[in-house]
Design a protein around this motif. Structure first.
Motif, PDB file in Angstrom:
ATOM      1  N   LEU A  22      10.740  -3.981  -6.678  1.00 50.08           N
ATOM      2  CA  LEU A  22      11.123  -4.614  -7.835  1.00 50.08           C
ATOM      3  C   LEU A  22      11.675  -6.341  -7.786  1.00 50.08           C
ATOM      4  O   LEU A  22      11.447  -6.986  -9.590  1.00 50.08           O
ATOM      5  N   PRO A  23      11.505  -6.369  -6.818  1.00 51.82           N
ATOM      6  CA  PRO A  23      11.869  -8.239  -6.629  1.00 51.82           C
ATOM      7  C   PRO A  23      10.438  -8.622  -7.203  1.00 51.82           C
ATOM      8  O   PRO A  23      10.543 -10.085  -8.198  1.00 51.82           O
ATOM      9  N   SER A  75      10.778 -13.190 -14.902  1.00 53.62           N
ATOM     10  CA  SER A  75      12.140 -13.848 -14.965  1.00 53.62           C
ATOM     11  C   SER A  75      11.289 -15.767 -14.580  1.00 53.62           C
ATOM     12  O   SER A  75      12.226 -16.232 -15.261  1.00 53.62           O
ATOM     13  N   MET A 127      16.664  -9.739 -15.986  1.00 49.91           N
ATOM     14  CA  MET A 127      15.613 -10.539 -15.899  1.00 49.91           C
ATOM     15  C   MET A 127      15.899 -11.991 -16.294  1.00 49.91           C
ATOM     16  O   MET A 127      15.620 -13.413 -16.509  1.00 49.91           O
ATOM     17  N   LEU A 130      16.397  -3.380 -17.292  1.00 48.60           N
ATOM     18  CA  LEU A 130      16.181  -4.430 -15.912  1.00 48.60           C
ATOM     19  C   LEU A 130      15.439  -5.653 -16.791  1.00 48.60           C
ATOM     20  O   LEU A 130      15.533  -7.073 -16.391  1.00 48.60           O
ATOM     21  N   TYR A 131      15.397  -5.523 -18.413  1.00 53.90           N
ATOM     22  CA  TYR A 131      14.446  -6.856 -18.887  1.00 53.90           C
ATOM     23  C   TYR A 131      15.146  -8.033 -19.398  1.00 53.90           C
ATOM     24  O   TYR A 131      15.819  -9.038 -19.112  1.00 53.90           O
ATOM     25  N   TRP A 188      10.434  -8.616 -11.257  1.00 52.34           N
ATOM     26  CA  TRP A 188      11.576  -9.490 -11.571  1.00 52.34           C
ATOM     27  C   TRP A 188      11.188 -10.723 -11.555  1.00 52.34           C
ATOM     28  O   TRP A 188      11.403 -11.449 -12.627  1.00 52.34           O
ATOM     29  N   ARG A 189      10.367 -11.836 -10.551  1.00 50.48           N
ATOM     30  CA  ARG A 189       9.903 -12.720 -10.595  1.00 50.48           C
ATOM     31  C   ARG A 189       8.837 -12.670 -11.023  1.00 50.48           C
ATOM     32  O   ARG A 189       8.704 -14.098 -12.512  1.00 50.48           O
ATOM     33  N   TRP A 228       7.852   1.729  -9.039  1.00 46.30           N
ATOM     34  CA  TRP A 228       8.601   0.178  -9.773  1.00 46.30           C
ATOM     35  C   TRP A 228       7.934   0.033 -10.828  1.00 46.30           C
ATOM     36  O   TRP A 228       8.192  -0.279 -11.791  1.00 46.30           O
ATOM     37  N   ASP A 286      18.417 -14.031 -15.584  1.00 48.46           N
ATOM     38  CA  ASP A 286      18.378 -14.763 -14.635  1.00 48.46           C
ATOM     39  C   ASP A 286      17.936 -15.758 -14.815  1.00 48.46           C
ATOM     40  O   ASP A 286      17.837 -16.848 -14.081  1.00 48.46           O
ATOM     41  N   SER A 287      16.752 -15.485 -15.620  1.00 49.18           N
ATOM     42  CA  SER A 287      15.753 -16.336 -16.275  1.00 49.18           C
ATOM     43  C   SER A 287      16.622 -17.697 -16.379  1.00 49.18           C
ATOM     44  O   SER A 287      15.924 -19.027 -16.035  1.00 49.18           O
ATOM     45  N   VAL A 321       8.623  -0.531 -14.730  1.00 47.35           N
ATOM     46  CA  VAL A 321       8.553  -1.240 -15.924  1.00 47.35           C
ATOM     47  C   VAL A 321       7.126  -2.220 -16.419  1.00 47.35           C
ATOM     48  O   VAL A 321       7.255  -2.701 -17.513  1.00 47.35           O
TER      49      VAL A 321
END
Length: 394
Positions: free
Chosen positions: A267-268, A275, A360, A356-357, A271-272, A177, A363-364, A181
């Motif tokens: 990925l989590p 986001s 994210m 994915l971005y 992601w954090r 990942w 989600d942010s 990313v």
């Protein structure tokens, strides 16, 4: 011509503009500017804000203590309310490795209107100011420096007349990942803030990479750093803007021997990382959010969709425009993959990473409206109130 064709042509036009007119953001050959050793090496204080960093400190702090710097230098580690023994570990590492003098200090909880990191930076700068340094090196607790890093930064700043010299540390790329990313993260950042424009006096483009910022103390005081940016979640960009707005000359480029040791294995974790601050980058604006989503879709998602839709429907113009836009996108991503020493076969997957971005970023915004946005190590920051601007230079 169908709507798909027109949209694909629009995406291709956007990519041609990005390729030629966005400061050659895709080039990765911008390193520290030419330097010459000064006759006298100025005093430098290194300020390291750290909150719960025991897991990475053993891989980063010894590299700072081991700096081969001809002038006077010392390190101030500001333990920002850690619960994992960060401060004690720092003292132990200093006792074990020796090197530059280390002071570990604690600022207490940040008052209302301050982010924890900037409150820690303020405390560290206040302690450093008593040593009367010419420069401050602001670096994060997860950043490892080559032995000559400080020497190279100071020589480049002195020779080039820069008030701020920043290097974007090479981020860790080990897991699958991270490979997918992380290079894209730096690529998107460079696209938003083309490095070559940052050093141009009079340009509006300003940015820095918070992991490695050499800042002239006089410029920090003129720009009222960090008080003028005390609420900034994306503090490195805010710092660079404040310094440039107050008349400072700044520079940002990619690093060769400054590395982040912080892992983002899954990925989590990545992601954090994105986001927690993406919506702050958009100034918490639903309008900017909508524009960003549409822009990402047009620039990154339309090319492959148009290509495959054109093939499926027999529309040669849609397939051609989509494939050309996808080709330009892929070509501009190759230098970043080379810089990160990753397989070039990952380049055509950039649309997936951009998707994915996009998720994210959305989600942010959702986390922000639920009161959980801009969260970092147990602290959550609300939308900042307008800060007092740094004074303009007359």
């Amino acid at each position: 011509m169908s709507a798909v064709v027109w949209t694909a042509v629009g995406s291709l036009a956007a990519w041609l503009w990005l390729l030629l007119c966005q400061g050659f953001f895709w080039r990765t050959d911008l390193r520290l500017p030419p330097r010459r050793d000064p006759e006298d090496w100025p005093a430098v204080c290194v300020v390291v804000p750290a909150r719960d960093e025991a897991a990475v400190l053993a891989d980063s702090l010894p590299s700072l203590l081991a700096q081969d710097y001809p002038g006077r230098a010392e390190v101030f580690l500001v333990d920002d309310g850690s619960s994992d023994g960060t401060g004690d570990l720092a003292r132990e590492l200093a006792g074990r490795h020796g090197g530059l003098p280390l002071t570990v200090t604690t600022p207490g909880e940040p008052p209302a209107g301050w982010t924890g990191k900037l409150w820690a930076v303020r405390h560290g700068i206040a302690r450093a100011r008593a040593r009367a340094p010419e420069y401050l090196l602001l670096t994060d607790a997860d950043i490892a420096h080559a032995p000559d890093s400080l020497r190279e930064l100071v020589a480049s700043a002195r020779h080039g007349g820069f008030d701020l010299v920043s290097q974007m540390a090479r981020l860790r790329v080990a897991s699958a990942w991270e490979r997918l990313v992380v290079p894209a993260f730096v690529y998107f950042f460079a696209q938003l803030y083309p490095f070559r424009r940052i050093a141009v006096r009079g340009s509006r483009t300003a940015a820095a990479a918070g992991g490695c910022v050499l800042l002239r103390l006089e410029a920090a005081e003129r720009a009222r750093i960090p008080d003028a940016i005390r609420q900034a979640v994306i503090d490195d960009v805010a710092l660079a803007r404040a310094v440039k707005r107050s008349g400072g000359h700044i520079w940002l480029g990619l690093a060769e021997r400054v590395d982040s040791v912080r892992p983002y294995p899954g990925l989590p974790d990545l992601w954090r990382m994105v986001s927690r601050s993406a919506y702050a980058q958009l100034r918490h604006s639903p309008v900017l959010l909508a524009g960003t989503v549409l822009g990402l879709a047009l620039v990154y998602l339309v090319p492959p969709v148009a290509f495959f839709a054109g093939l499926a429907s027999g529309s040669a113009p849609a397939a051609a425009a989509g494939s050309l836009a996808w080709l330009v996108m892929t070509a501009t991503y190759l230098p970043m993959l080379r810089y990160y020493r990753q397989p070039l076969a990952l380049a055509p997957l950039l649309p997936f990473t951009a998707f994915l971005y996009l998720l994210m970023t959305v989600d942010s915004a959702v986390l922000h409206h639920r009161g959980r946005g801009a969260a970092w190590k147990g602290r959550t920051y609300a939308r900042p109130e307008p800060a007092d601007p740094a004074p303009e230079r007359g």
